[in-house]
Design a protein around this motif. Structure first.
Motif, short mmCIF file in Angstrom:
data_model
loop_
_atom_site.label_atom_id
_atom_site.label_comp_id
_atom_site.label_asym_id
_atom_site.label_seq_id
_atom_site.Cartn_x
_atom_site.Cartn_y
_atom_site.Cartn_z
N MET A 1 0.72 -1.26 0.06
CA MET A 1 0.00 0.11 0.00
C MET A 1 0.77 1.22 0.08
O MET A 1 0.65 2.02 -0.47
CB MET A 1 -0.90 -0.10 1.08
N ILE A 2 1.82 1.12 0.85
CA ILE A 2 2.98 2.41 0.78
C ILE A 2 3.48 2.36 -0.49
O ILE A 2 3.82 3.79 -1.12
CB ILE A 2 3.78 2.34 1.84
N LEU A 3 3.89 1.51 -1.05
CA LEU A 3 4.67 1.39 -2.41
C LEU A 3 3.55 1.90 -3.42
O LEU A 3 3.98 2.70 -4.42
CB LEU A 3 5.00 0.02 -2.72
N ASN A 4 2.35 1.57 -3.52
CA ASN A 4 1.49 1.89 -4.55
C ASN A 4 1.41 3.46 -4.33
O ASN A 4 1.37 4.25 -5.41
CB ASN A 4 -0.05 1.44 -4.00
N LYS A 5 1.36 4.22 -3.12
CA LYS A 5 1.22 5.70 -2.98
C LYS A 5 2.46 6.21 -3.67
O LYS A 5 2.37 7.19 -4.22
CB LYS A 5 0.78 5.89 -1.46
N PHE A 7 4.69 5.00 -5.72
CA PHE A 7 4.81 4.96 -7.22
C PHE A 7 3.83 5.86 -8.03
O PHE A 7 3.84 6.36 -8.84
CB PHE A 7 4.68 3.52 -7.73
N GLY A 8 2.62 5.87 -7.29
CA GLY A 8 1.44 6.91 -8.03
C GLY A 8 2.10 8.17 -7.80
O GLY A 8 1.74 8.95 -8.65
N THR A 9 2.51 8.64 -6.71
CA THR A 9 3.14 9.98 -6.73
C THR A 9 4.31 10.31 -7.41
O THR A 9 4.23 11.33 -8.28
CB THR A 9 3.75 10.24 -5.17
N ILE A 10 4.99 9.36 -7.75
CA ILE A 10 6.42 9.53 -8.63
C ILE A 10 5.77 9.67 -10.15
O ILE A 10 6.24 10.31 -10.93
CB ILE A 10 7.36 8.26 -8.80
N GLY A 11 4.82 8.76 -10.38
CA GLY A 11 3.96 8.82 -11.88
C GLY A 11 3.35 10.02 -11.98
O GLY A 11 3.50 10.78 -13.33
N ASN A 12 2.67 10.66 -10.96
CA ASN A 12 1.94 11.91 -11.11
C ASN A 12 2.89 13.03 -11.36
O ASN A 12 2.81 13.98 -12.08
CB ASN A 12 1.16 12.25 -9.79
N ILE A 13 4.10 12.95 -10.48
CA ILE A 13 5.07 14.12 -10.70
C ILE A 13 5.84 13.87 -12.13
O ILE A 13 5.84 14.80 -12.83
CB ILE A 13 6.15 13.96 -9.59
N MET A 40 -0.07 0.88 -16.07
CA MET A 40 0.34 -0.59 -16.01
C MET A 40 1.43 -0.67 -15.10
O MET A 40 1.43 -1.66 -14.28
CB MET A 40 0.53 -0.98 -17.37
N LEU A 41 2.54 0.24 -15.27
CA LEU A 41 3.76 -0.01 -14.48
C LEU A 41 3.45 0.18 -13.18
O LEU A 41 4.10 -0.56 -12.20
CB LEU A 41 4.69 1.01 -15.09
N PHE A 42 2.60 1.23 -12.69
CA PHE A 42 2.52 1.63 -11.19
C PHE A 42 1.48 0.79 -10.63
O PHE A 42 1.42 0.83 -9.35
CB PHE A 42 2.59 2.96 -11.00
N SER A 43 0.41 0.21 -11.31
CA SER A 43 -0.41 -0.63 -10.71
C SER A 43 -0.03 -1.93 -10.16
O SER A 43 -0.31 -2.37 -9.34
CB SER A 43 -1.71 -0.75 -11.80
N ASN A 44 1.07 -2.60 -10.87
CA ASN A 44 1.73 -3.53 -10.43
C ASN A 44 2.92 -3.17 -9.30
O ASN A 44 4.03 -2.99 -10.04
CB ASN A 44 2.27 -4.52 -11.62
#
Length: 89
Positions: A1-5, A7-13, A40-44
Motif C-alpha cells: 500500500m505504501i509502495l502504491n502511493k 509509485f503513484g506520486t512518482i508517476g504523477n510528478i 500499468m507500471l505503477f498498478s503492479n
C-alpha cells in the motif's frame, strides 16, 4: 500500500513534468499511451508482478506447498488406509 502511493506520486510528478513541455508535434495518442504505460507500471507495485501474473503466483504457491508437505500427506494417506479393515494385509 505504501509502495502504491509512492509509485503513484512518482508517476504523477513525471506526468506533471511532461505536461510542462508542450511540444506541438506530439499527438494526444502518444500522451495517452504514456499515461497507460505508467498506469500499468505503477498498478503492479511488486517487482514480481511486473513479470508474472498474480494468479499464476497463487497457483504455483499452492502446488509448492503440496510438494513441500508431500511426506506428511503421504503418511496421512497411509494412516487412513491402514484404518480401513479390508485394506489390511
Amino acid at each position: 500500500m505504501i509502495l502504491n502511493k509512492l509509485f503513484g506520486t512518482i508517476g504523477n510528478i513525471f506526468m506533471l513534468l511532461i505536461s510542462f513541455f508542450n511540444i506541438p508535434g506530439i499527438p494526444n495518442d502518444v500522451l495517452e499511451s504514456a499515461y497507460d504505460f505508467l498506469d500499468m507500471l505503477f498498478s503492479n507495485a511488486s517487482l514480481l508482478g511486473l513479470f508474472i501474473r498474480i494468479n499464476t503466483i497463487k497457483q504455483v504457491a499452492v502446488i509448492l506447498i503440496v510438494i513441500l508437505n508431500f511426506r506428511h500427506i503421504y503418511n496421512l494417506g497411509k494412516f487412513i488406509i491402514s484404518k480401513i479393515p479390508f485394506f489390511k494385509k
